[in-house]
Write a protein that holds these residues in place. Structure first.
Motif, PDB file in Angstrom:
ATOM      1  N   GLN A 171      -0.174   6.912  16.576  1.00 30.60           N
ATOM      2  CA  GLN A 171      -0.503   6.446  15.241  1.00 30.60           C
ATOM      3  C   GLN A 171       0.786   6.056  14.525  1.00 30.60           C
ATOM      4  OE1 GLN A 171       0.294   8.558  12.329  1.00 30.60           O
ATOM      5  NE2 GLN A 171      -0.644   7.212  10.825  1.00 30.60           N
ATOM      6  N   VAL A 172       0.672   5.075  13.597  1.00 26.52           N
ATOM      7  CA  VAL A 172       1.858   4.617  12.888  1.00 26.52           C
ATOM      8  C   VAL A 172       1.531   4.409  11.405  1.00 26.52           C
ATOM      9  CG1 VAL A 172       1.431   2.142  13.263  1.00 26.52           C
ATOM     10  CG2 VAL A 172       3.759   2.966  12.977  1.00 26.52           C
ATOM     11  N   THR A 173       2.543   4.639  10.570  1.00 27.24           N
ATOM     12  CA  THR A 173       2.409   4.390   9.130  1.00 27.24           C
ATOM     13  C   THR A 173       3.535   3.489   8.671  1.00 27.24           C
ATOM     14  OG1 THR A 173       1.338   6.521   8.696  1.00 27.24           O
ATOM     15  CG2 THR A 173       2.369   5.415   6.829  1.00 27.24           C
ATOM     16  N   LEU A 174       3.180   2.402   8.034  1.00 23.24           N
ATOM     17  CA  LEU A 174       4.152   1.462   7.487  1.00 23.24           C
ATOM     18  C   LEU A 174       4.065   1.512   5.970  1.00 23.24           C
ATOM     19  CD1 LEU A 174       3.386  -1.605   9.814  1.00 23.24           C
ATOM     20  CD2 LEU A 174       4.786   0.411  10.270  1.00 23.24           C
ATOM     21  N   ARG A 175       5.210   1.294   5.319  1.00 24.92           N
ATOM     22  CA  ARG A 175       5.266   1.452   3.871  1.00 24.92           C
ATOM     23  C   ARG A 175       5.732   0.196   3.178  1.00 24.92           C
ATOM     24  NH1 ARG A 175       6.435   6.168   6.361  1.00 24.92           N
ATOM     25  NH2 ARG A 175       5.250   7.987   5.670  1.00 24.92           N
ATOM     26  N   CYS A 176       5.268   0.058   1.930  1.00 23.10           N
ATOM     27  CA  CYS A 176       5.573  -1.145   1.151  1.00 23.10           C
ATOM     28  C   CYS A 176       5.693  -0.795  -0.325  1.00 23.10           C
ATOM     29  CB  CYS A 176       4.466  -2.170   1.354  1.00 23.10           C
ATOM     30  SG  CYS A 176       4.571  -3.619   0.266  1.00 23.10           S
ATOM     31  N   SER A 177       6.749  -1.306  -0.951  1.00 23.69           N
ATOM     32  CA  SER A 177       6.893  -1.212  -2.407  1.00 23.69           C
ATOM     33  C   SER A 177       6.805  -2.615  -2.984  1.00 23.69           C
ATOM     34  CB  SER A 177       8.228  -0.582  -2.787  1.00 23.69           C
ATOM     35  OG  SER A 177       8.273   0.764  -2.405  1.00 23.69           O
ATOM     36  N   PRO A 178       5.878  -2.845  -3.894  1.00 20.71           N
ATOM     37  CA  PRO A 178       5.695  -4.206  -4.410  1.00 20.71           C
ATOM     38  C   PRO A 178       6.814  -4.612  -5.368  1.00 20.71           C
ATOM     39  CG  PRO A 178       4.267  -2.688  -5.584  1.00 20.71           C
ATOM     40  CD  PRO A 178       4.940  -1.899  -4.487  1.00 20.71           C
ATOM     41  N   LYS A 179       6.847  -5.870  -5.642  1.00 23.69           N
ATOM     42  CA  LYS A 179       7.768  -6.404  -6.631  1.00 23.69           C
ATOM     43  C   LYS A 179       7.436  -5.824  -7.994  1.00 23.69           C
ATOM     44  CE  LYS A 179       9.304 -10.813  -8.594  1.00 23.69           C
ATOM     45  NZ  LYS A 179       9.206 -12.286  -8.524  1.00 23.69           N
ATOM     46  N   TYR A 209      -5.927  -2.859  -4.664  1.00 26.33           N
ATOM     47  CA  TYR A 209      -5.768  -3.017  -6.114  1.00 26.33           C
ATOM     48  C   TYR A 209      -6.386  -1.800  -6.767  1.00 26.33           C
ATOM     49  CZ  TYR A 209      -6.723  -4.683 -10.849  1.00 26.33           C
ATOM     50  OH  TYR A 209      -6.799  -4.805 -12.208  1.00 26.33           O
ATOM     51  N   GLU A 210      -5.713  -1.243  -7.740  1.00 29.83           N
ATOM     52  CA  GLU A 210      -6.183  -0.027  -8.432  1.00 29.83           C
ATOM     53  C   GLU A 210      -6.539   1.074  -7.431  1.00 29.83           C
ATOM     54  OE1 GLU A 210      -7.741  -1.621 -12.752  1.00 29.83           O
ATOM     55  OE2 GLU A 210      -9.269  -1.204 -11.211  1.00 29.83           O
ATOM     56  N   GLY A 259      -9.981  -8.150   5.981  1.00 32.82           N
ATOM     57  CA  GLY A 259     -10.102  -9.193   6.989  1.00 32.82           C
ATOM     58  C   GLY A 259     -10.806  -8.655   8.218  1.00 32.82           C
ATOM     59  N   ASN A 260     -10.745  -9.408   9.295  1.00 35.89           N
ATOM     60  CA  ASN A 260     -11.463  -9.060  10.518  1.00 35.89           C
ATOM     61  C   ASN A 260     -10.631  -8.138  11.400  1.00 35.89           C
ATOM     62  OD1 ASN A 260     -13.508  -9.103  12.383  1.00 35.89           O
ATOM     63  ND2 ASN A 260     -12.785 -10.990  13.361  1.00 35.89           N
ATOM     64  N   PHE A 261     -10.393  -6.943  10.940  1.00 33.18           N
ATOM     65  CA  PHE A 261      -9.630  -5.950  11.689  1.00 33.18           C
ATOM     66  C   PHE A 261     -10.466  -4.690  11.848  1.00 33.18           C
ATOM     67  CE2 PHE A 261      -5.267  -7.344  12.416  1.00 33.18           C
ATOM     68  CZ  PHE A 261      -5.264  -8.540  11.722  1.00 33.18           C
ATOM     69  N   PRO A 262     -10.301  -3.989  12.978  1.00 36.69           N
ATOM     70  CA  PRO A 262     -11.108  -2.784  13.219  1.00 36.69           C
ATOM     71  C   PRO A 262     -10.723  -1.646  12.277  1.00 36.69           C
ATOM     72  CG  PRO A 262      -9.447  -3.048  14.929  1.00 36.69           C
ATOM     73  CD  PRO A 262      -9.394  -4.304  14.100  1.00 36.69           C
ATOM     74  N   ASP A 263     -11.571  -0.620  12.290  1.00 34.48           N
ATOM     75  CA  ASP A 263     -11.364   0.532  11.405  1.00 34.48           C
ATOM     76  C   ASP A 263     -10.110   1.327  11.747  1.00 34.48           C
ATOM     77  OD1 ASP A 263     -14.925   1.331  11.110  1.00 34.48           O
ATOM     78  OD2 ASP A 263     -13.645  -0.166  10.152  1.00 34.48           O
ATOM     79  N   ARG A 264      -9.518   1.035  12.917  1.00 35.53           N
ATOM     80  CA  ARG A 264      -8.256   1.703  13.259  1.00 35.53           C
ATOM     81  C   ARG A 264      -7.166   1.362  12.236  1.00 35.53           C
ATOM     82  NH1 ARG A 264      -5.446   0.066  17.061  1.00 35.53           N
ATOM     83  NH2 ARG A 264      -6.339  -1.994  17.465  1.00 35.53           N
ATOM     84  N   PHE A 265      -7.364   0.265  11.555  1.00 33.13           N
ATOM     85  CA  PHE A 265      -6.425  -0.154  10.515  1.00 33.13           C
ATOM     86  C   PHE A 265      -6.943   0.354   9.168  1.00 33.13           C
ATOM     87  CE2 PHE A 265      -3.603  -3.242  12.614  1.00 33.13           C
ATOM     88  CZ  PHE A 265      -4.249  -3.357  13.835  1.00 33.13           C
ATOM     89  N   SER A 266      -6.150   1.165   8.517  1.00 34.06           N
ATOM     90  CA  SER A 266      -6.536   1.684   7.212  1.00 34.06           C
ATOM     91  C   SER A 266      -5.323   1.664   6.298  1.00 34.06           C
ATOM     92  CB  SER A 266      -7.087   3.108   7.327  1.00 34.06           C
ATOM     93  OG  SER A 266      -6.075   3.980   7.808  1.00 34.06           O
ATOM     94  N   GLY A 267      -5.596   1.825   5.017  1.00 35.40           N
ATOM     95  CA  GLY A 267      -4.492   1.757   4.084  1.00 35.40           C
ATOM     96  C   GLY A 267      -4.678   2.675   2.905  1.00 35.40           C
ATOM     97  N   HIS A 268      -3.677   2.619   2.063  1.00 37.59           N
ATOM     98  CA  HIS A 268      -3.719   3.438   0.858  1.00 37.59           C
ATOM     99  C   HIS A 268      -2.806   2.793  -0.171  1.00 37.59           C
ATOM    100  CE1 HIS A 268      -4.500   7.179  -1.290  1.00 37.59           C
ATOM    101  NE2 HIS A 268      -3.255   7.144  -1.678  1.00 37.59           N
ATOM    102  N   GLN A 269      -3.187   2.932  -1.435  1.00 41.78           N
ATOM    103  CA  GLN A 269      -2.303   2.499  -2.510  1.00 41.78           C
ATOM    104  C   GLN A 269      -2.108   3.663  -3.466  1.00 41.78           C
ATOM    105  OE1 GLN A 269      -3.581  -0.555  -5.348  1.00 41.78           O
ATOM    106  NE2 GLN A 269      -1.498  -1.377  -5.388  1.00 41.78           N
ATOM    107  N   PHE A 270      -0.892   3.849  -3.900  1.00 43.18           N
ATOM    108  CA  PHE A 270      -0.546   4.969  -4.765  1.00 43.18           C
ATOM    109  C   PHE A 270      -0.508   4.523  -6.228  1.00 43.18           C
ATOM    110  CE2 PHE A 270       0.353   7.807  -1.344  1.00 43.18           C
ATOM    111  CZ  PHE A 270       0.743   6.984  -0.304  1.00 43.18           C
ATOM    112  N   PRO A 271      -0.506   5.500  -7.159  1.00 39.85           N
ATOM    113  CA  PRO A 271      -0.502   5.141  -8.589  1.00 39.85           C
ATOM    114  C   PRO A 271       0.668   4.250  -8.999  1.00 39.85           C
ATOM    115  CG  PRO A 271      -1.108   7.444  -8.334  1.00 39.85           C
ATOM    116  CD  PRO A 271      -0.696   6.951  -6.972  1.00 39.85           C
ATOM    117  N   ASN A 272       1.777   4.317  -8.264  1.00 38.45           N
ATOM    118  CA  ASN A 272       2.927   3.461  -8.607  1.00 38.45           C
ATOM    119  C   ASN A 272       2.829   2.090  -7.931  1.00 38.45           C
ATOM    120  OD1 ASN A 272       3.473   4.031  -5.950  1.00 38.45           O
ATOM    121  ND2 ASN A 272       5.565   4.751  -6.316  1.00 38.45           N
ATOM    122  N   TYR A 273       1.666   1.787  -7.368  1.00 38.94           N
ATOM    123  CA  TYR A 273       1.326   0.511  -6.721  1.00 38.94           C
ATOM    124  C   TYR A 273       1.889   0.350  -5.309  1.00 38.94           C
ATOM    125  CZ  TYR A 273       0.425  -0.495 -11.641  1.00 38.94           C
ATOM    126  OH  TYR A 273      -0.005  -0.424 -12.941  1.00 38.94           O
TER     127      TYR A 273
END
Lengths: 114, 109
Positions: free
Chosen positions: A18-26, A50-51, A58-72
């Motif tokens: 399993q892998v986790t990738l991270r992103c901080s928006p502009k 969003y929120e 998109g057309n990706f399996p459930d193996r792909f999941s995500g999360h967004q935090f209060p700081n976006y």
């Protein structure tokens, strides 16, 4: 402003892991979208957050999941990795108003599954 | 389903020659169209969007709803234009953007 930042820049994982990738928006952006870009292909839309909720997918399996935090900021998780998941994963951010402005992209995380 | 088609994987032109990168889309309503560019070792960045009707780095693109096209043009190519170009589409309240497969533009000196 650092723009969109992603971590890590490179990652090597074994099939089945399993892998986790991270992103901080502009700064000022509250919407985060994730894309997968295989070699020689255009970016493929995975999902958008969003929120702290998944708004589009998109057309990706459930193996792909995500999360967004209060700081976006956002995470992309991929379970049960397959060799075919090897790709560049791009994060893009945008403001929730004025969607016509398009997205600002990060430099991406290069994932290699062996 | 909505789709973006870039028929050319590679386009090679001489410096000073005109450039046209083709883009066709599938969407029956009012689309929002973009061109993104990726220079060597740089991140994907927005080049222009049709609603702004702007010219960036000498590039223009006109939306032709009849032909469902949004071709990118520049009258005189420069060496620094060499890059990967992606056409992209958004629509309605969906807000997500989908991309074509890209065209690599190579400018020969």
């Amino acid at each position: 402003d650092a723009g969109v930042t992603q971590s890590p820049t490179h990652l090597i994982k074994t099939r089945g892991q399993q892998v986790t990738l991270r992103c901080s928006p502009k700064s000022g952006h509250d919407t985060v979208s994730w894309y997968q870009q295989a070699l020689g292909q255009g970016p493929q839309f995975i999902f958008q957050y969003y929120e702290e909720e998944e708004r589009q997918r998109g057309n990706f399996p459930d193996r792909f999941s995500g999360h967004q935090f209060p700081n976006y900021s956002s995470e992309l998780n991929v379970n049960a990795l397959l060799l075919g998941d090897s790709a560049l994963y791009l994060c893009a951010s945008s403001p929730s108003v004025g969607l016509n402005y398009g997205y600002t992209f990060g430099s991406g995380t290069r994932l290699t599954v062996v | 389903a909505q789709r973006v088609t870039q028929p050319e994987k590679l386009l090679s032109v001489f410096k000073g020659a005109p450039v046209e990168l083709k883009c066709n889309y599938s969407y029956s309503g009012s689309p929002e169209l973009f061109w993104y560019v990726q220079y060597s070792r740089q991140r994907l960045q927005l080049l222009l969007r049709h609603i702004s009707r702007e010219s960036i780095k000498g590039f223009t693109a006109d939306l032709n709803k009849g032909e469902t096209s949004f071709h990118l043009k520049k009258p005189f190519a420069q060496e620094e234009d060499s890059a990967m170009y992606y056409c992209a589409l958004s629509w309605g309240s969906a807000s997500k953007i989908i991309f074509g497969s890209g065209t690599r533009l190579s400018i020969r000196p």
